[in-house]
Design a protein around this motif. Structure first.
Motif, PDB file in Angstrom:
ATOM      1  N   THR B  11       0.851  -1.190   0.000  1.00 47.83           N
ATOM      2  CA  THR B  11       0.000   0.000   0.000  1.00 47.83           C
ATOM      3  C   THR B  11       0.891   1.246   0.000  1.00 47.83           C
ATOM      4  O   THR B  11       2.068   1.173   0.368  1.00 47.83           O
ATOM      5  N   PRO B  12       0.322   2.390  -0.372  1.00 42.88           N
ATOM      6  CA  PRO B  12       1.106   3.633  -0.301  1.00 42.88           C
ATOM      7  C   PRO B  12       1.638   3.905   1.107  1.00 42.88           C
ATOM      8  O   PRO B  12       2.761   4.385   1.270  1.00 42.88           O
ATOM      9  N   ALA B  13       0.844   3.570   2.129  1.00 45.73           N
ATOM     10  CA  ALA B  13       1.311   3.799   3.511  1.00 45.73           C
ATOM     11  C   ALA B  13       2.524   2.930   3.816  1.00 45.73           C
ATOM     12  O   ALA B  13       3.466   3.377   4.489  1.00 45.73           O
ATOM     13  N   ARG B  16       5.617   4.459   2.156  1.00 48.09           N
ATOM     14  CA  ARG B  16       6.173   5.584   2.932  1.00 48.09           C
ATOM     15  C   ARG B  16       6.885   5.062   4.186  1.00 48.09           C
ATOM     16  O   ARG B  16       7.963   5.553   4.549  1.00 48.09           O
ATOM     17  N   PRO B  40      -6.875  -8.734  -2.089  1.00 48.43           N
ATOM     18  CA  PRO B  40      -7.882  -7.704  -1.806  1.00 48.43           C
ATOM     19  C   PRO B  40      -7.344  -6.612  -0.889  1.00 48.43           C
ATOM     20  O   PRO B  40      -6.676  -6.903   0.099  1.00 48.43           O
ATOM     21  N   GLY B  41      -7.609  -5.383  -1.268  1.00 47.76           N
ATOM     22  CA  GLY B  41      -7.197  -4.244  -0.437  1.00 47.76           C
ATOM     23  C   GLY B  41      -5.749  -3.845  -0.614  1.00 47.76           C
ATOM     24  O   GLY B  41      -5.274  -2.919   0.036  1.00 47.76           O
ATOM     25  N   LEU B  42      -5.032  -4.541  -1.518  1.00 49.40           N
ATOM     26  CA  LEU B  42      -3.611  -4.231  -1.708  1.00 49.40           C
ATOM     27  C   LEU B  42      -3.352  -3.534  -3.049  1.00 49.40           C
ATOM     28  O   LEU B  42      -4.195  -3.530  -3.930  1.00 49.40           O
ATOM     29  N   ASN B  43      -2.164  -3.008  -3.157  1.00 47.29           N
ATOM     30  CA  ASN B  43      -1.598  -2.477  -4.400  1.00 47.29           C
ATOM     31  C   ASN B  43      -2.022  -1.051  -4.732  1.00 47.29           C
ATOM     32  O   ASN B  43      -2.722  -0.414  -3.957  1.00 47.29           O
ATOM     33  N   PHE B  44      -1.537  -0.588  -5.868  1.00 48.82           N
ATOM     34  CA  PHE B  44      -1.557   0.841  -6.171  1.00 48.82           C
ATOM     35  C   PHE B  44      -2.367   1.121  -7.440  1.00 48.82           C
ATOM     36  O   PHE B  44      -2.175   0.445  -8.461  1.00 48.82           O
ATOM     37  N   GLU B  48      -1.755   6.664  -7.180  1.00 43.01           N
ATOM     38  CA  GLU B  48      -0.996   6.291  -5.979  1.00 43.01           C
ATOM     39  C   GLU B  48       0.434   5.908  -6.349  1.00 43.01           C
ATOM     40  O   GLU B  48       1.382   6.206  -5.610  1.00 43.01           O
ATOM     41  N   GLN B 277       2.089  -8.373   1.206  1.00 45.26           N
ATOM     42  CA  GLN B 277       0.792  -8.546   1.844  1.00 45.26           C
ATOM     43  C   GLN B 277       0.838  -8.180   3.328  1.00 45.26           C
ATOM     44  O   GLN B 277      -0.178  -8.258   4.013  1.00 45.26           O
ATOM     45  N   ARG B 278       2.014  -7.789   3.818  1.00 49.35           N
ATOM     46  CA  ARG B 278       2.153  -7.494   5.250  1.00 49.35           C
ATOM     47  C   ARG B 278       1.915  -6.006   5.533  1.00 49.35           C
ATOM     48  O   ARG B 278       1.917  -5.178   4.638  1.00 49.35           O
ATOM     49  N   SER B 279       1.768  -5.692   6.815  1.00 50.81           N
ATOM     50  CA  SER B 279       1.383  -4.343   7.219  1.00 50.81           C
ATOM     51  C   SER B 279       2.566  -3.379   7.178  1.00 50.81           C
ATOM     52  O   SER B 279       3.722  -3.783   7.113  1.00 50.81           O
ATOM     53  N   ARG B 280       2.233  -2.085   7.285  1.00 48.77           N
ATOM     54  CA  ARG B 280       3.304  -1.080   7.322  1.00 48.77           C
ATOM     55  C   ARG B 280       4.144  -1.247   8.593  1.00 48.77           C
ATOM     56  O   ARG B 280       5.338  -0.948   8.602  1.00 48.77           O
TER      57      ARG B 280
END
Lengths: 180, 327
Positions: B11-13, B16, B40-44, B48, B277-280
């Motif tokens: 994700t963009p977050a 960063r 789902p919910g991933l990528n740019f 972005e 697929q992992r979190s920021r």
């Protein structure tokens, strides 16, 4: 922000007992207003849900006697607080502190899942989409509450900061610094 | 020379977070079937991606765009557009796997740097040199089946830079050739960008005993207190005859942090961290640790170790093929 390898704090039992008799309607209405405020300030969160932007979710803080039913409604969310299992297509369950820590980026969702501090049931794909969307939104729940309280914003934020330090629960988004 | 840390961003977050934590380079993909982490919910989206690349550049970091699935015959347009958009967004390079897409990119976007994805499974110097000569590939991501001496031998025989995985999920199959997931779900990483897609995953907790199913098949059952598994066929626990066990590989993650000095001596240019697929939170923590490690290595200081097991699949780690002889 709590240290990521510290034990996950549990909600105090006496306070949790109080929620067994607390009126749920005011909580539901307040959380709906709160969720819609977040939707306004973070529209990307609901876009990122994609095909799951109308999927009903159950958020289950396992140390509380209530669950939260979240209906995203394509960016106009509604929230219902209920006792019992709740109804939804995807359930994300874990201690309240784990759920709040996920929102603020204090914990990694997969790590909580591997350690079984977090349990996913129902539509796994929808649950992942929600987790990823929330992770990207970089929410700060204390900041959002403060915005809703107008002139009381500053003392509310101070109160939240004190509560965060005392309890070890992530109540706000940690400030990111450039390390290099 | 400091080895380059190449970090994931779903994700963009996360992008960063990776840049702020010290990533030299970040890799990510568009939100469609052109990349191998189409979750789902991933990528740019395009905007972005442009903003993410601008952010990385402003912090002195580079962005690689993974377009590493295999185009379907008659449906190449989506992949061609992804290459053009990656260049227009300012990507430092694209990571490709498909021969046809490599040829197309070399011909129509000659100024766009090309890396070879691990999905291409280029595991020897002859193959790597072929990609370098024919398609101008500047860097290859090596499959996770090679030992350190084998990597050193490859580097002696090629001018193409090598990038190796050092942390994260461990895919044990011949990369880019595995269709196991499609037997249970109809979808595979190479064609659809998903291995064991979440849409086919179910969990059922019966009094602490957790069943993990993929496409209706129980792949794993763990008792109370055991780590929760993600049901990938290659890491499943199966009963056959009188034996029950992990037939292909244990559900553990790769952690080669202790091998960094050897990898440097072997001539490796870049160290790749798995986990788009992992979190920021995960990305930032892993990047911080590996950046500290490569900087320590460069300065001749002892390496920090043992920092990252908690974040790993199965909460256990391995040095994978780097330390074993392939039978």
């Amino acid at each position: 922000m709590p240290p990521s390898d510290a034990p996950i704090p549990r909600f105090p039992q006496p306070l949790a007992l109080g929620l067994r008799v607390a009126p749920l309607l005011p909580m539901s209405l307040s959380l709906t207003v709160y969720a819609r405020r977040i939707a306004q300030s973070h529209p990307g969160l609901f876009k990122r849900l994609g095909e799951y932007d109308s999927t009903p979710f159950v958020l289950d803080p396992t140390d509380l006697p209530i669950v939260i039913e979240l209906q995203p409604n394509k960016g106009r969310p509604s929230v219902r607080v209920v006792r019992g299992a709740g109804q939804g297509e995807a359930r994300i369950a874990g201690p309240l502190a784990a759920l709040l820590g996920l929102v603020h980026g204090a914990y990694d969702g997969d790590a909580l899942f591997f350690s079984r501090d977090l349990v996913i049931e129902g539509d796994t794909s929808a649950a992942l989409a929600l987790r990823n969307a929330v992770d990207d939104a970089e929410l700060d729940l204390s900041e959002e509450i403060a915005r809703l309280t107008g002139p009381f914003a500053a003392p509310i934020k101070q109160l939240m900061a004190i509560a965060e330090r005392r309890t070890g629960v992530s109540l706000s988004r940690p400030e990111e610094v450039d390390l290099w | 020379m400091v080895m380059e840390i190449v970090c994931p961003a779903g994700t963009p977050a996360a992008l960063r977070a990776a840049v702020k934590a010290g990533a030299h380079t970040v890799y990510c993909g568009f939100n469609d079937e052109t990349n191998a982490r189409n979750f789902p919910g991933l990528n740019f989206n395009r905007e972005e991606m442009r903003e993410g690349i601008a952010f990385a550049k402003s912090h002195g970091a580079k962005v690689l765009v993974a377009i590493n699935t295999f185009p379907r015959a008659g449906g190449e347009e989506m992949w061609h557009r992804a290459v053009a958009d990656a260049e227009a967004c300012g990507a430092h390079a694209v990571i490709l796997a498909d021969l046809g897409l490599l040829a197309y990119t070399a011909k129509t976007h000659p100024g766009l740097r090309r890396h070879l994805s691990v999905q291409a499974a280029a595991a020897n110097a002859d193959m790597i040199n072929f990609y370098g000569t024919e398609f101008g590939v500047k860097r290859v991501v090596l499959p996770r089946v090679l030992s350190v001496p084998e990597i050193a031998a490859i580097n002696k025989e090629t001018e193409v830079e090598t990038e190796v995985f050092v942390f994260g999920g461990l895919c044990v199959m011949a990369e880019g050739r595995c269709s196991l997931s499609s037997y249970a779900t109809g979808r595979s990483p190479n064609m659809n960008g998903v291995c064991s897609p979440a849409s086919h995953v179910e969990y059922e907790d019966n009094g602490g005993v957790l069943d993990a199913r993929l496409g209706g098949y129980t792949i794993h059952r763990v008792g109370k207190g055991e780590s929760a598994p993600y049901p990938t066929l290659c890491k499943g626990c199966f009963s056959a005859g009188e034996k029950t066990g992990h037939l292909f590989e244990d559900p553990v993650s790769l952690n080669a942090e202790a091998l960094l000095p050897e990898l440097q001596k072997a001539g490796v240019t870049a160290l790749k961290i798995e986990g788009r697929q992992r979190s920021r939170s995960y990305v930032a923590e892993v990047v911080r640790n590996f950046r500290a490690a490569v900087d320590a290595l460069d300065a001749g200081r002892p390496l920090p170790t043992g920092m990252l097991a908690r974040l790993s699949e199965g909460q256990a780690t391995t040095t994978g093929a780097y330390k074993k002889t392939w039978r």
